[in-house]
Design an enzyme around this catalytic site. Structure first.
Site, short mmCIF file in Angstrom:
data_model
loop_
_atom_site.label_atom_id
_atom_site.label_comp_id
_atom_site.label_asym_id
_atom_site.label_seq_id
_atom_site.Cartn_x
_atom_site.Cartn_y
_atom_site.Cartn_z
CD GLN A 27 3.50 9.58 11.69
OE1 GLN A 27 3.49 9.13 12.82
NE2 GLN A 27 4.29 9.09 10.74
CB ALA B 173 6.82 10.12 20.15
CG HIS B 174 4.89 8.14 15.97
ND1 HIS B 174 5.24 8.26 14.66
CD2 HIS B 174 5.99 7.62 16.58
CE1 HIS B 174 6.47 7.85 14.48
NE2 HIS B 174 6.95 7.46 15.63
CG ASN B 175 2.41 4.30 16.67
OD1 ASN B 175 3.19 4.86 15.91
ND2 ASN B 175 1.24 3.84 16.28
#
Length: 356
Positions: free
Chosen positions: A200, A241-243
């Protein structure tokens, strides 16, 4: 140290209210209508609380003008347009403040870190390379702030918080105990029956006046950053979560999970235990009631629900059986039955008109 007493006139000035009664009356604390004593101040948030207010022993009542006129046996009032907002303001007056400043001897701080002179760094805090801690910010014990993290002014970072992934916090951010910001996102590429980890490379950016509860996890982006805009409030036990992008002034209740790359607009309200799948877009001013499962984009503002409300158990069992039976019937068959029923109703209406 907080003052022990405030005059009624002082309190009225703080909430920009109109005073009725003894301006020198001494107030020592806020209290509920049920528990209040003579030295306490309460708020009456609507007509449904008037009966409780009549029975209360509080010395002062924060009310609307209409409510004051109905409480004829009380003496001291502060009249405001919004009693609940006035109450919120006063909680900060009576809140116990953290007055310590400086750096505790057990803290470990890299020589390249920049710490404001009026910040407080608690016991056993670890602050990494090239970090910045802004003015009047408080970092409580056993918190870990990794390399390249920046924390703005007037922030509060509670105990046992981890901030990593070069996260950037603006001003007046509150993060409560055991929360992790900037942890690795859940990214894996499936190939030949195995999961291959995706490093990441993004970060997390958090705006002004954001509140994040305890035991939350906000992952850094895979490539682009995870973004939490100004004024967002997040309850305990929330996974982001990511993004993910969350627009300004959105509120998220406990146990909600938001999957990667979802965009949520501003002024949204997300009820407890909602699940939002990834790569969706939710527009501004959307409310999701508790336990809703969002599996498609929402392009129009409004209130949406998907969780089934509570039934008595036998009723619930019967409902589930009917739903299963309905699922087994082809849609075309249901449509034909409805068309037949409509034709019968139209025929009956025609017959009744002829008889008239």
């Amino acid at each position: 140290m907080n003052r022990r007493h405030y005059r009624l006139e002082e309190i009225a000035h703080l909430v920009k209210g109109e005073l009725f009664g003894d301006k020198d009356f001494k107030i020592s604390h806020l209290a509920s209508l049920e528990q209040a004593q003579n030295q306490h101040i309460c708020f009456v948030n609507g007509d449904k609380y008037l009966a409780q207010a009549e029975k209360s022993h509080a010395g002062v009542y924060i009310v609307t003008e209409k409510s004051m006129q109905q409480l004829k046996n009380k003496k001291n009032f502060i009249v405001v347009e919004n009693p609940y907002l006035a109450f919120a303001i006063l909680t900060h007056v009576f809140e116990k403040k953290i007055t310590q400043r400086g750096i505790e001897s057990t803290a470990q701080i890299h020589s390249s870190a920049i710490i404001a002179d009026d910040a407080y760094i608690g016991h056993s805090v670890v602050i990494g390379e090239n970090c910045v801690i802004g003015h009047n910010t408080i970092v409580q014990a056993h918190t870990f702030i990794d390399d390249d993290v920046e924390v703005g002014n007037d922030c509060f970072i509670d105990a046992h918080v981890t901030i990593t992934g070069a996260t950037k916090l603006k001003d007046r951010v509150r993060i409560h105990a055991n929360t992790v910001i900037g942890s690795e996102g859940f990214g894996f590429a499936p190939y030949q029956g195995k999961w291959h980890r995706i490093a990441q490379l993004g970060s997390v950016r958090i705006g002004n006046d954001v509140r994040i509860g305890s035991n939350c996890s906000i992952d850094r982006g895979a490539l682009d950053d995870t973004i939490i805009e100004d004024g967002v409030i997040i309850d305990n036990l929330v996974q982001i979560a990511h993004n993910v992008y969350i627009g300004s002034n959105t509120a998220i209740a406990a146990k909600t999970g938001i999957a990667g790359s979802t965009r949520i607009g501003k002024n949204c309200i997300i009820g407890g235990a909602c699940g939002i799948v990834g790569h969706l877009e939710i527009t501004d001013n959307v409310t999701l009631t508790a336990m809703s499962m969002v599996t498609k984009n929402i392009y129009e503002a409004g209130t949406y629900s998907s969780g089934m409300g509570l039934f008595e158990n036998n009723h619930w069992k019967k409902t589930i059986v009917r739903l299963r039976q309905l699922a087994d019937v082809p849609l075309t068959q249901i449509s034909k039955r409805l068309d037949h029923m409509q034709a019968q109703l139209e025929s009956l209406e025609s017959t009744l008109k002829l008889r008239k």
